[in-house]
Design a protein around this motif. Structure first.
Motif, mmCIF file in Angstrom:
data_model
loop_
_atom_site.group_PDB
_atom_site.id
_atom_site.type_symbol
_atom_site.label_atom_id
_atom_site.label_comp_id
_atom_site.label_asym_id
_atom_site.label_seq_id
_atom_site.Cartn_x
_atom_site.Cartn_y
_atom_site.Cartn_z
ATOM 1 N N ALA A 143 0.988 -1.253 0.154
ATOM 2 C CA ALA A 143 0.118 -0.015 0.027
ATOM 3 C C ALA A 143 0.932 1.188 -0.040
ATOM 4 O O ALA A 143 1.885 1.180 0.608
ATOM 5 C CB ALA A 143 -0.951 -0.154 1.310
ATOM 6 N N GLN A 144 0.435 2.474 -0.627
ATOM 7 C CA GLN A 144 1.254 3.459 -0.706
ATOM 8 C C GLN A 144 0.367 4.864 -0.870
ATOM 9 O O GLN A 144 -0.843 4.676 -1.206
ATOM 10 C CB GLN A 144 2.368 3.462 -1.874
ATOM 11 N N GLU A 145 0.903 5.759 -0.583
ATOM 12 C CA GLU A 145 0.325 6.959 -0.956
ATOM 13 C C GLU A 145 1.003 8.263 -1.423
ATOM 14 O O GLU A 145 2.448 8.005 -0.919
ATOM 15 C CB GLU A 145 -0.501 7.566 0.314
ATOM 16 N N GLY B 73 6.885 5.086 -13.474
ATOM 17 C CA GLY B 73 5.848 4.542 -12.770
ATOM 18 C C GLY B 73 6.064 2.949 -12.303
ATOM 19 O O GLY B 73 7.300 2.494 -12.588
ATOM 20 N N CYS B 74 4.817 2.360 -11.932
ATOM 21 C CA CYS B 74 4.947 1.081 -11.791
ATOM 22 C C CYS B 74 3.480 0.530 -12.191
ATOM 23 O O CYS B 74 2.462 0.970 -11.928
ATOM 24 C CB CYS B 74 5.037 0.603 -10.465
ATOM 25 N N GLY B 75 3.433 -0.660 -13.002
ATOM 26 C CA GLY B 75 2.265 -1.117 -13.567
ATOM 27 C C GLY B 75 1.486 -2.403 -12.414
ATOM 28 O O GLY B 75 0.832 -2.920 -12.450
ATOM 29 N N GLY B 76 2.298 -2.042 -11.036
ATOM 30 C CA GLY B 76 1.663 -3.060 -10.089
ATOM 31 C C GLY B 76 1.022 -2.217 -9.057
ATOM 32 O O GLY B 76 -0.062 -1.678 -9.184
ATOM 33 N N CYS B 77 1.508 -2.580 -7.741
ATOM 34 C CA CYS B 77 0.905 -1.680 -6.560
ATOM 35 C C CYS B 77 0.525 -0.214 -6.831
ATOM 36 O O CYS B 77 -0.506 0.488 -6.426
ATOM 37 C CB CYS B 77 1.733 -2.030 -5.297
ATOM 38 N N ALA B 78 1.447 0.346 -7.372
ATOM 39 C CA ALA B 78 1.353 1.851 -7.560
ATOM 40 C C ALA B 78 0.176 2.159 -8.622
ATOM 41 O O ALA B 78 -0.466 3.281 -8.433
ATOM 42 C CB ALA B 78 2.473 2.555 -8.031
ATOM 43 N N THR B 79 -0.084 1.344 -9.515
ATOM 44 C CA THR B 79 -1.300 1.577 -10.386
ATOM 45 C C THR B 79 -2.459 1.387 -9.647
ATOM 46 O O THR B 79 -3.544 2.171 -9.788
ATOM 47 C CB THR B 79 -1.360 0.508 -11.530
ATOM 48 N N ILE B 80 -2.563 0.333 -8.705
ATOM 49 C CA ILE B 80 -3.660 0.105 -7.926
ATOM 50 C C ILE B 80 -3.929 1.193 -6.818
ATOM 51 O O ILE B 80 -5.252 1.499 -6.648
ATOM 52 C CB ILE B 80 -3.741 -1.251 -7.160
ATOM 53 N N PHE B 81 -3.018 1.643 -6.201
ATOM 54 C CA PHE B 81 -3.218 2.859 -5.314
ATOM 55 C C PHE B 81 -3.231 4.288 -5.763
ATOM 56 O O PHE B 81 -3.108 5.256 -5.246
ATOM 57 C CB PHE B 81 -2.292 2.704 -4.335
ATOM 58 N N HIS B 82 -3.229 4.244 -7.408
ATOM 59 C CA HIS B 82 -3.217 5.660 -7.924
ATOM 60 C C HIS B 82 -2.075 6.303 -7.653
ATOM 61 O O HIS B 82 -2.160 7.671 -7.463
ATOM 62 C CB HIS B 82 -4.506 6.398 -7.702
ATOM 63 N N GLY C 178 -9.332 -4.314 -1.720
ATOM 64 C CA GLY C 178 -9.949 -3.855 -2.940
ATOM 65 C C GLY C 178 -11.312 -4.023 -3.366
ATOM 66 O O GLY C 178 -11.830 -4.880 -2.577
ATOM 67 N N PRO C 179 -11.605 -3.293 -4.119
ATOM 68 C CA PRO C 179 -10.967 -2.413 -5.162
ATOM 69 C C PRO C 179 -10.838 -0.974 -4.268
ATOM 70 O O PRO C 179 -9.903 -0.507 -4.953
ATOM 71 C CB PRO C 179 -11.896 -2.367 -6.168
ATOM 72 N N THR C 180 -11.402 -0.733 -3.392
ATOM 73 C CA THR C 180 -11.349 0.556 -2.794
ATOM 74 C C THR C 180 -10.735 0.675 -1.423
ATOM 75 O O THR C 180 -10.014 1.485 -0.943
ATOM 76 C CB THR C 180 -12.711 1.445 -2.750
ATOM 77 N N GLU C 181 -11.029 -0.226 -0.574
ATOM 78 C CA GLU C 181 -10.718 -0.295 0.802
ATOM 79 C C GLU C 181 -9.368 -1.346 0.665
ATOM 80 O O GLU C 181 -9.654 -2.529 0.516
ATOM 81 C CB GLU C 181 -11.755 -0.753 1.804
ATOM 82 N N PHE C 182 -8.367 -1.001 1.536
ATOM 83 C CA PHE C 182 -7.311 -2.067 1.859
ATOM 84 C C PHE C 182 -6.833 -2.082 3.187
ATOM 85 O O PHE C 182 -6.947 -0.780 3.979
ATOM 86 C CB PHE C 182 -6.075 -1.614 1.038
ATOM 87 N N LYS C 183 -6.623 -3.125 3.878
ATOM 88 C CA LYS C 183 -6.171 -3.317 5.154
ATOM 89 C C LYS C 183 -4.772 -4.037 5.493
ATOM 90 O O LYS C 183 -4.619 -5.115 4.663
ATOM 91 C CB LYS C 183 -7.271 -3.892 5.959
#
Length: 243
Positions: free
Chosen positions: A3-5, A26-35, A130-135
């Motif tokens: 997760a990242q911000e 950029g990154c096509g993995g986690c960074a894409t999912i977390f915008h 996902g797709p919006t909430e992560f823990k």
């Protein structure tokens, strides 16, 4: 996933002070999912930096599924943008710190390029959902205890990281004394043990955790995967999604 911000834009500008020509990656993995580092995010960052006087000489946007940290795939894009990287004043990495350091090492050791590199994101640790909430669920301690705690990690869920039951501050409602809005990790573990009919196993004392396996930096060697063969499975999923 990690997760990242995004970092405050002012902090990013501070890193790039005195640097004119910038390459974004950029990154096509986690960074894409977390915008924080998808192709769209790279383009938006380019616009913001351009508005503040920076010259964006390269944009390395990775397609979804291509992780910056996995060099067998991301290195292809580094080679493709070699000229832009060689001529830039700095690179801004829109990935987690792992991705940035993987790229730094590859550029220096394999391509002979040494450039200032700066992060645009703050990584927050392993998270699921996902797709919006992560823990956050796992801290990658190196010695998983989930088999003893009914699939709930007390190191992550309990602020005190207790491995043999709750502290004395747990409320009668099963809430955490550190954060009364949260369920006590061990109340959660007890309920799950009760559901499985194995409460008696909670009477077993768990040995102290082997934190020596969390000593960093950790290294691991594995047999390389057959990338093309694995991608066949990915292609099949993509086709089933109608893409």
């Amino acid at each position: 996933m990690n997760a990242q911000e995004p970092k405050p834009f002012e902090e990013i500008l501070g890193y790039l002070e005195g640097k004119k020509k910038i390459v974004l990656m950029g990154c096509g993995g986690c960074a894409t999912i977390f915008h924080t580092g998808g192709i769209k995010d790279v383009n938006e960052m380019a616009e913001k930096l351009t508005a503040h006087g920076k010259e964006i000489t390269g944009k390395i946007g990775l397609p979804f599924g291509v992780f910056t940290c996995y060099l067998p795939m991301s290195s292809m894009f580094l080679k493709e943008h070699r000229k832009e990287i060689e001529e830039c004043d700095a690179m801004l990495m829109q990935s987690c710190g792992d991705g940035e350091q993987a790229v730094r090492g590859y550029l220096e050791e394999e391509m002979g390029i040494v450039k200032p590199m700066y992060p645009s994101n703050n990584a927050l640790g392993f998270s699921s959902g996902g797709p919006t909430e992560f823990k956050e669920e796992c801290q990658a301690c190196g010695e998983c205890e989930l088999g003893k705690t009914f699939g709930i990690c007390p190191f992550v869920q309990c602020p005190k990281g207790l491995l043999n039951g709750p502290c004395g501050g747990t409320t009668a409602e099963g809430k955490c004394e550190v954060d009364p809005t949260r369920d006590c990790a061990w109340a959660m573990i007890y309920r799950r043990a009760e559901q499985l009919g194995e409460v008696d196993k909670l009477l077993e004392i768990v040995e102290p955790h082997h934190w020596s396996k969390a000593v960093r930096p950790r290294r691991l060697e594995v047999e390389p995967i057959d990338l093309m063969e694995e991608l066949k499975g990915t292609k099949k999923v993509i086709e089933q999604l109608g893409v």
